[in-house]
Design a protein around this motif. Structure first.
Motif, mmCIF file in Angstrom:
data_model
loop_
_atom_site.group_PDB
_atom_site.id
_atom_site.type_symbol
_atom_site.label_atom_id
_atom_site.label_comp_id
_atom_site.label_asym_id
_atom_site.label_seq_id
_atom_site.Cartn_x
_atom_site.Cartn_y
_atom_site.Cartn_z
ATOM 1 N N ALA A 241 0.833 -1.198 0.000
ATOM 2 C CA ALA A 241 0.000 0.000 0.000
ATOM 3 C C ALA A 241 0.871 1.253 0.000
ATOM 4 C CB ALA A 241 -0.930 -0.010 1.204
ATOM 5 N N GLY A 244 2.325 2.127 -3.360
ATOM 6 C CA GLY A 244 1.280 2.010 -4.378
ATOM 7 C C GLY A 244 1.540 2.760 -5.656
ATOM 8 N N ASP A 245 2.409 3.770 -5.618
ATOM 9 C CA ASP A 245 2.710 4.510 -6.845
ATOM 10 C C ASP A 245 3.840 3.870 -7.644
ATOM 11 O OD1 ASP A 245 4.651 5.115 -4.925
ATOM 12 O OD2 ASP A 245 4.948 7.167 -5.658
ATOM 13 N N LEU A 272 -6.571 -3.780 -0.935
ATOM 14 C CA LEU A 272 -5.841 -2.526 -0.759
ATOM 15 C C LEU A 272 -6.587 -1.323 -1.318
ATOM 16 C CD1 LEU A 272 -2.207 -3.780 -1.450
ATOM 17 C CD2 LEU A 272 -3.345 -3.419 0.744
ATOM 18 N N TRP A 276 -5.703 2.133 -5.125
ATOM 19 C CA TRP A 276 -4.486 1.342 -5.319
ATOM 20 C C TRP A 276 -4.590 0.533 -6.610
ATOM 21 C CZ3 TRP A 276 -3.051 -3.845 -5.574
ATOM 22 C CH2 TRP A 276 -1.693 -4.124 -5.346
ATOM 23 N N VAL A 280 -2.134 0.741 -9.883
ATOM 24 C CA VAL A 280 -1.347 -0.429 -10.292
ATOM 25 C C VAL A 280 -1.713 -0.881 -11.700
ATOM 26 C CG1 VAL A 280 -0.944 -2.873 -9.802
ATOM 27 C CG2 VAL A 280 -0.925 -1.201 -7.935
ATOM 28 N N ASN A 284 -0.008 4.056 -12.912
ATOM 29 C CA ASN A 284 1.452 4.038 -12.723
ATOM 30 C C ASN A 284 2.170 3.749 -14.043
ATOM 31 O OD1 ASN A 284 0.968 4.462 -10.021
ATOM 32 N ND2 ASN A 284 1.300 2.331 -9.414
#
Length: 292
Positions: A241, A244-245, A272, A276, A280, A284
């Protein structure tokens, strides 16, 4: 695969995602992929677990399936296992990216004479991601021949998806220690640790904590298949978590022994949260590769 497409579409729609960004998919010349599939067909005796290829299809059908799943950007992870192979693979992958606009132009390398030249050529040709496979290649990432390569990639900000964990079976140069030494010399190097560093999950999370340009991809992690022999430590979920980035969706398509949506389902099952998952599975990767 209508059930898979429908399941992934429902996931995307629930989260309001324009698509998925999958940083770990494999496309390579047919004769090379055949050898990779032969390896997975024989990997059962190494791991004690059979590894059937779910998407053993022709290239055109595999591309069509990813599009049907709503994957808006993917990679052609390919890698040499010996010298005098990488430049040829890079030529193939450049052509594949040119005829497959949703594939991120992928390249690779091997510690050999001339490696700096063909890596520079790949960068000039527009490569957006590199692949390094320490287990299959059997090389040390700290080989002197690769030092200018890592320097170039760090300066250019081009990420390398690197299989450096010791799963499914360890290699001479796998594990966190060689990567820690590499990052000590090239702290700005953008690395994406494949498979979350399986099975050395905690060690590679530690490296990500210490190095802001280190990411991890989810490839095969948390799945029922991998949990049989490389269980993710439940106590580390909080760190997922927190990072998360820097966690990126990866699947290993087509070389997976289960349907594509299983990777999505297990990520959702971590609990999460939707933000998140959005990061993901799309945001990102879109940010890393500058996707509009």
């Amino acid at each position: 695969m209508p059930a898979t497409a429908e399941a992934v579409r429902a996931f995307r729609e629930r989260l309001g995602l324009p698509g998925l960004v999958d940083v770990h998919t494999h496309f390579m010349p047919e004769r090379v992929l055949d050898k990779v599939w032969d390896y997975f067909d024989a990997v059962g005796p190494l791991t004690g677990v059979e590894w059937p290829i779910t998407y053993r299809h022709e290239e055109e059908q595999r591309v069509a399936l990813l599009r049907e799943f709503g994957v808006r950007a993917f990679t052609s992870m390919l890698y040499p296992h010996k010298p005098a192979m990488a430049a040829w693979l890079n030529s193939w992958s450049a052509d594949f990216a040119a005829r497959t606009p949703d594939c991120l132009h992928t390249a690779t390398f091997f510690p050999e004479d001339g490696v700096s030249g063909y890596v520079h050529q790949a960068v000039e040709a527009g490569a957006r991601v590199f692949k390094a496979h320490l287990q299959v290649g059997g090389y040390d990432p700290n080989d002197d021949l690769l030092d200018p390569v890592w320097g170039l990639l760090a300066e250019a900000g081009i990420p390398t998806v690197i299989h450096c964990g010791s799963g499914p079976v360890p290699g001479k140069h796998t594990g966190p220690e060689p990567i820690a030494r590499l990052l000590a010399r090239h702290p700005r190097l953008p690395l994406v640790v494949a498979h979350m560093g399986m099975p050395e999950y905690t060690d590679f999370l530690d490296l990500a904590d210490r190095h802001a340009r280190v990411c991890l991809d989810t490839t095969m992690a948390f799945t029922a298949f991998s949990e049989q022999f490389s269980r993710f430590p439940p106590g580390e979920l909080g760190r997922l978590a927190d990072l998360g980035d820097r966690i990126l969706l990866g699947t290993d398509f087509p070389n997976i022994p289960y349907p594509y949506e299983h990777q999505i389902e297990v990520l959702e099952g971590l609990g999460l949260g939707d933000d998140w998952l959005r990061a993901v599975c799309h945001d990102n990767g879109a940010r890393l590769f500058g996707l509009a």
